[in-house]
Design an enzyme around this catalytic site. Structure first.
Site, PDB file in Angstrom:
ATOM      1  N   SER A 136       1.222  -1.389   0.085  1.00 52.29           N
ATOM      2  CA  SER A 136      -0.475  -0.318  -0.322  1.00 52.29           C
ATOM      3  C   SER A 136       1.084   1.231   0.090  1.00 52.29           C
ATOM      4  O   SER A 136       1.673   1.457   1.145  1.00 52.29           O
ATOM      5  CB  SER A 136      -0.729  -0.117   1.238  1.00 52.29           C
ATOM      6  OG  SER A 136      -1.735   0.738   1.461  1.00 52.29           O
ATOM      7  N   LYS A 162      -1.355  -0.954  -4.147  1.00 51.94           N
ATOM      8  CA  LYS A 162      -2.193  -0.350  -3.922  1.00 51.94           C
ATOM      9  C   LYS A 162      -2.203   1.072  -3.680  1.00 51.94           C
ATOM     10  O   LYS A 162      -1.118   1.231  -2.930  1.00 51.94           O
ATOM     11  CB  LYS A 162      -2.856  -0.714  -2.943  1.00 51.94           C
ATOM     12  CG  LYS A 162      -4.186   0.166  -2.307  1.00 51.94           C
ATOM     13  CD  LYS A 162      -4.862  -0.529  -1.162  1.00 51.94           C
ATOM     14  CE  LYS A 162      -4.831  -0.116  -0.177  1.00 51.94           C
ATOM     15  NZ  LYS A 162      -4.995  -0.925   1.365  1.00 51.94           N
ATOM     16  N   LYS A 164      -2.735   5.079  -3.071  1.00 57.36           N
ATOM     17  CA  LYS A 164      -4.007   6.233  -2.630  1.00 57.36           C
ATOM     18  C   LYS A 164      -4.024   7.260  -2.863  1.00 57.36           C
ATOM     19  O   LYS A 164      -3.329   7.984  -3.956  1.00 57.36           O
ATOM     20  CB  LYS A 164      -3.690   6.944  -0.944  1.00 57.36           C
ATOM     21  CG  LYS A 164      -3.058   5.391   0.200  1.00 57.36           C
ATOM     22  CD  LYS A 164      -4.600   4.893   0.554  1.00 57.36           C
ATOM     23  CE  LYS A 164      -3.869   4.119   1.772  1.00 57.36           C
ATOM     24  NZ  LYS A 164      -5.320   3.576   2.009  1.00 57.36           N
ATOM     25  N   ASP A 189      -7.082   3.674  -4.196  1.00 59.44           N
ATOM     26  CA  ASP A 189      -8.304   3.241  -2.444  1.00 59.44           C
ATOM     27  C   ASP A 189      -8.490   4.944  -2.468  1.00 59.44           C
ATOM     28  O   ASP A 189      -7.625   6.534  -2.210  1.00 59.44           O
ATOM     29  CB  ASP A 189      -6.963   2.509  -1.792  1.00 59.44           C
ATOM     30  CG  ASP A 189      -7.760   2.914  -0.472  1.00 59.44           C
ATOM     31  OD1 ASP A 189      -9.113   2.832  -0.543  1.00 59.44           O
ATOM     32  OD2 ASP A 189      -7.084   2.305   0.362  1.00 59.44           O
ATOM     33  N   GLU A 214     -11.417   0.547  -4.775  1.00 60.57           N
ATOM     34  CA  GLU A 214     -11.771   0.656  -2.973  1.00 60.57           C
ATOM     35  C   GLU A 214     -12.560   1.665  -2.303  1.00 60.57           C
ATOM     36  O   GLU A 214     -11.547   2.423  -2.838  1.00 60.57           O
ATOM     37  CB  GLU A 214     -10.228   0.115  -2.562  1.00 60.57           C
ATOM     38  CG  GLU A 214     -10.640  -0.237  -0.773  1.00 60.57           C
ATOM     39  CD  GLU A 214      -9.130  -0.140   0.062  1.00 60.57           C
ATOM     40  OE1 GLU A 214      -9.647  -0.815   1.256  1.00 60.57           O
ATOM     41  OE2 GLU A 214      -8.484  -0.525  -0.652  1.00 60.57           O
ATOM     42  N   ASP A 239     -14.424  -1.727   1.878  1.00 63.39           N
ATOM     43  CA  ASP A 239     -13.440  -1.419   3.229  1.00 63.39           C
ATOM     44  C   ASP A 239     -14.063  -1.064   4.419  1.00 63.39           C
ATOM     45  O   ASP A 239     -14.750  -1.460   4.962  1.00 63.39           O
ATOM     46  CB  ASP A 239     -12.543  -1.058   2.533  1.00 63.39           C
ATOM     47  CG  ASP A 239     -11.049  -0.736   4.190  1.00 63.39           C
ATOM     48  OD1 ASP A 239     -11.578  -1.510   4.796  1.00 63.39           O
ATOM     49  OD2 ASP A 239      -9.814   0.154   3.977  1.00 63.39           O
ATOM     50  N   LYS A 263     -10.701  -6.320   7.539  1.00 64.61           N
ATOM     51  CA  LYS A 263     -10.381  -6.056   8.135  1.00 64.61           C
ATOM     52  C   LYS A 263     -10.488  -6.138   9.370  1.00 64.61           C
ATOM     53  O   LYS A 263     -10.948  -6.627   9.903  1.00 64.61           O
ATOM     54  CB  LYS A 263      -9.941  -4.688   8.984  1.00 64.61           C
ATOM     55  CG  LYS A 263      -9.218  -4.025   6.806  1.00 64.61           C
ATOM     56  CD  LYS A 263      -9.143  -2.091   7.280  1.00 64.61           C
ATOM     57  CE  LYS A 263      -8.232  -1.755   6.278  1.00 64.61           C
ATOM     58  NZ  LYS A 263      -7.844  -0.211   5.780  1.00 64.61           N
ATOM     59  N   GLY A 291      -4.892  -3.805   5.447  1.00 61.05           N
ATOM     60  CA  GLY A 291      -3.757  -3.040   6.801  1.00 61.05           C
ATOM     61  C   GLY A 291      -3.887  -2.042   7.354  1.00 61.05           C
ATOM     62  O   GLY A 291      -4.824  -0.924   6.738  1.00 61.05           O
TER      63      GLY A 291
END
Length: 368
Positions: A136, A162, A164, A189, A214, A239, A263, A291
């Site tokens: 990530s 991944k 952001k 994400d 995401e 998520d 998660k 995570g």
């Protein structure tokens, strides 16, 4: 199995580098560790994944301490348990506060496995000797900085990138990544940074072959996520929307997503995580383990959970050295060519380093 003593600790660890999302930027990670001792002198460990500010959920480090000290620990201490699933039932009268509940439930699962002399993986029903790992990557200062990181992580064998995104740091970023890395498994994400007004933006992302997008919208926007999923071919992954089995059931029934990120802390513990995993497997919805910038204890729980059969997408459980100069477990979690070898020792399979834990501890309290 009866827990006769619990130690609660508040730790603060400095990350190697700041981690930025649409929520904000973090460098110092505060979290709670819970150590539970049984009558047989076995010790189980749990880690709270709540942040020190309520940007991901309403929970924080301080609210977790309050809930554990005043409600959850008194409810669990000196109670007899035949199986960790009973912890969820015992705490069901306490509304929400999933990360606080998960802290003690994780310790009970670790303790249960050690009392049985089996690994946490086996106790959960997992069957993998190694798990695939993605990475990530937070929002960077420049696209060139981001491309350099992706190049380095690709060379190390990570199975998925991944990145952001947020308004102003989205489509152009994805376009540049694809220009330089046309075939790397890639996902975006959004951390709830967008609304249905941005539907054209997400339609434009379809051409870049993303594994998933995401959490584009807010946690309670099940209907809008369903509307977006009908309009794009890229799978939506939820998520922040999924806090329970019922949330997952609702999302699946509404066709609000094609993938779910599980998660442990967000859903209230390993028992609920397993229930969601099983529901998704029945409905052919693949899952992966997200995570929360965990230290070693939380990372170990993630590894064990990921050994369940429907975790078929690489998770966010990178190695310890990616985040910390020195983690709180021995050995530290290591990644080899994009895989983590799953420990087979009793419990979580890693030994907490009490000396390092003491160095990072700001406050602690014993309950007996």
């Amino acid at each position: 199995m009866k827990i006769r003593e619990i130690t609660l600790r508040h730790l603060k660890m400095k990350m190697k580098s700041p981690f930025s999302t649409s929520f904000g930027t973090m460098q110092d990670k505060e979290f709670l560790l819970l150590e539970a001792k049984s009558e047989n002198e076995h010790i189980g460990w749990g880690e709270s994944v709540a942040f020190d500010t309520p940007w991901y959920t309403e929970e924080t480090v301080k609210t977790n301490w309050h809930m554990l000290e005043d409600f959850i620990i008194p409810a669990v201490l000196n109670k007899e348990f035949n199986h960790p699933d009973q912890v969820s039932d015992l705490l069901s009268s306490i509304r929400k506060n999933n990360m606080a509940k998960s802290t003690i439930e994780g310790a009970v699962w670790d303790l249960y496995a050690k009392e049985k002399g089996i690994s946490l993986t086996k106790a959960l029903g997992g069957n993998k000797a190694k798990i695939e790992v993605g990475i990530s990557i937070g929002i960077q200062k420049t696209i060139d900085d981001l491309l350099q990181l992706i190049d380095g992580y690709t060379a190390k064998g990570y199975k998925r990138m991944k990145v952001k995104i947020k308004p102003g740091w989205d489509l152009g970023v994805i376009r540049e990544i694809r220009k330089h890395f046309p075939k790397v498994p890639l996902m975006a994400d959004a951390n709830s940074a967008y609304t249905l007004n941005d539907i054209d933006l997400f339609k434009s992302m379809d051409e870049y072959g993303l594994m998933m997008i995401e959490q584009p919208f807010a946690a309670n926007d099940f209907i809008d996520h369903a509307k977006l999923q009908r309009e794009i071919t890229t799978p939506i992954c939820l998520d922040e929307s999924i806090h329970s089995f019922e949330d997952a059931r609702l999302a699946i029934e509404l066709n609000a997503c094609q993938i779910i990120n599980i998660k442990i802390g967000r859903v209230g513990g390993l028992t609920e995580a397993k229930r969601i995993h099983n529901l998704c497997k029945e409905n052919k919805i693949p899952v992966w383990c997200g995570g929360m910038l965990e230290a070693g204890i939380g990372r170990a729980h993630n590894i064990a959970l990921t050994t369940l059969s429907n975790f078929i997408l690489p998770g966010d459980t990178a190695g310890s050295s990616h985040y910390w100069e020195k983690d709180i477990i021995n050995p530290e979690v290591t990644v080899e060519n994009g895989y983590i070898n799953v420990p087979d020792h009793p419990g979580i399979g890693f030994v907490p380093n009490k000396e390092i834990i003491r160095q990072y501890t700001c406050n602690e309290k014993l309950f007996s």
